[in-house]
Design an enzyme around this catalytic site. Structure first.
Site, short mmCIF file in Angstrom:
data_model
loop_
_atom_site.label_atom_id
_atom_site.label_comp_id
_atom_site.label_asym_id
_atom_site.label_seq_id
_atom_site.Cartn_x
_atom_site.Cartn_y
_atom_site.Cartn_z
N LYS A 111 43.55 41.93 36.02
CA LYS A 111 42.15 41.53 35.98
C LYS A 111 41.68 41.31 34.56
O LYS A 111 40.87 40.41 34.30
CB LYS A 111 41.28 42.60 36.66
CG LYS A 111 41.46 42.66 38.17
CD LYS A 111 40.60 43.76 38.77
CE LYS A 111 40.85 43.94 40.25
NZ LYS A 111 40.24 45.19 40.75
N LYS A 192 47.47 36.29 48.92
CA LYS A 192 46.97 37.25 49.90
C LYS A 192 45.65 36.74 50.48
O LYS A 192 44.97 35.92 49.87
CB LYS A 192 46.80 38.64 49.27
CG LYS A 192 45.62 38.77 48.32
CD LYS A 192 45.43 40.26 47.99
CE LYS A 192 44.13 40.47 47.23
NZ LYS A 192 43.88 41.85 46.88
N LYS A 195 38.58 36.55 50.48
CA LYS A 195 37.39 35.74 50.69
C LYS A 195 37.20 34.72 49.56
O LYS A 195 36.86 33.57 49.80
CB LYS A 195 36.16 36.65 50.80
CG LYS A 195 34.97 35.90 51.33
CD LYS A 195 33.85 36.82 51.75
CE LYS A 195 32.68 35.98 52.24
NZ LYS A 195 31.43 36.37 51.59
#
Ligand code: TRP
Length: 330
Positions: A111, A192, A195
């Site tokens: 990240k 994966k 959303k």
């Protein structure tokens, strides 16, 4: 009964990846263990986020969890930020957390790489996660494989706190409870299911939408034409079958795939029917809950009150062991 804790970020709508990977398992666990489940909104602010939708996403996630079968009579369901002890314990645990271990977390590295300015909250994310679990002295943490490193660090934090302060009160070292279901990929069959990638089937999609999304979804890439035999183990659609279809159907599906006995669309039609049967009652329950928003917030408030009572007990011990002046004695 073993105490179980797990959390899910308020991404908004639950999708079948969340459901098969976590929530379905939580629903099972609530009848076997002493379970606490939290919508972890404090974790959700460690990366850039939309302020205006945080609260509605939090409610919507709670609606999803309740609709999917979490029963507030049998487990605690609450919103993390409603119990301020999470933040408090997190700060205290920061003082026994080795910086090097935080910097070595793969999720942090991934990240952090994707942004110019890295907030310290992203680095400290696993400390907050440790606080979530340790606050309730939980023994078991149902998670996916991607969380194993965080769990290992959590145990390290518990050990360090225990050896420094744990005189007469210690944190148990929580163990992961890995879900047995294979990870569901997105409908693209690549990344994966997530959303933000737009490759999901929502838990609340209508029967028509489910079918519209399944039709073009990726299958075993080696199966180019109808006559090519496929390998179910390499097919994301088969993984989803394993979540929604009964064992006998799974066997038949695998056989028909390996022998090119049918086409992918035939296979998907059976899957669609089974998904629609499983998801329709969940979608309907969610609609009922959305029509009564006060009942949902009341459930969350009651959940937070129960969690808070447990959290307070732990914090009294922790504050005392760490040597703070008791405000009642000041
Ligand atoms: N980090 C977890 C995830 O992204 C969410 C989480 C927060 C969690 N706190 C937790 C999971 C405590 C288990 C226990 O999936």
């Amino acid at each position: 009964m073993a105490r179980v804790f797990s959390g899910i970020q308020p991404s908004g709508e639950l999708h079948i990846g969340n459901y098969l990977g976590a929530v379905q398992n939580w629903v099972q666990l609530q009848s076997q263990h002493d379970c606490i489940f939290s919508v972890v909104d404090l974790h959700a602010i460690t990366q850039a986020y939309d302020v205006a939708t945080l609260a509605p996403r939090t409610v919507e996630m709670a609606v999803g969890l309740l609709a999917a079968g979490l029963d507030p009579e049998r487990c605690i369901v609450f919103v993390q930020s409603h119990v301020p002890e999470h933040t408090e314990l997190s700060w205290l645990l920061n003082t026994v957390t080795p910086l090097g271990e935080l910097e070595r977390q793969t999720q942090f590295k991934d990240k952090a790489q994707r942004q110019e300015s890295v907030p310290a909250g992203l680095l400290n994310y696993p400390v907050l996660q440790a606080a979530d679990v340790l606050l309730y002295l939980a023994a078991l943490v149902p998670v996916g494989e991607d969380q194993l490193q965080h769990l290992e660090l959590m145990r390290e934090i518990a050990r360090r706190w225990n050896s420094r302060f744990g005189n007469g009160f210690t944190f148990p070292e929580p163990q992961p409870l890995l879900s047995t279901t294979k990870r569901v990929l997105g409908l693209d069959g690549q990344a994966k299911m997530s959303k933000s990638l737009g490759n999901t089937i929502s838990l609340f999609d209508s029967p028509e939408t489910i079918w519209q999304k399944l039709k073009p979804a990726a299958t075993d890439p080696a199966r180019v034409t109808r006559k090519d035999p496929g390998n179910p183990d390499l097919c994301n659609i088969f993984t989803i079958h394993q979540g929604f279809s009964p064992p006998a159907t799974q066997e038949q599906v695998a056989h028909n795939c390996r022998t090119a006995g049918w086409g992918c669309l035939d296979c998907k039609r059976v899957l669609a029917d089974n998904m629609i049967a499983a998801l329709t009652p969940i979608r309907e329950r969610a609609q009922e809950l959305r029509a009564r928003p006060q009942r949902v917030t009341e459930t969350l408030r009651a959940g937070a009150a129960k969690a808070e009572a447990l959290a307070r007990r732990t914090m009294t011990e922790v504050r005392r062991r760490m040597g703070f002046l008791d405000p009642r004695e000041a």
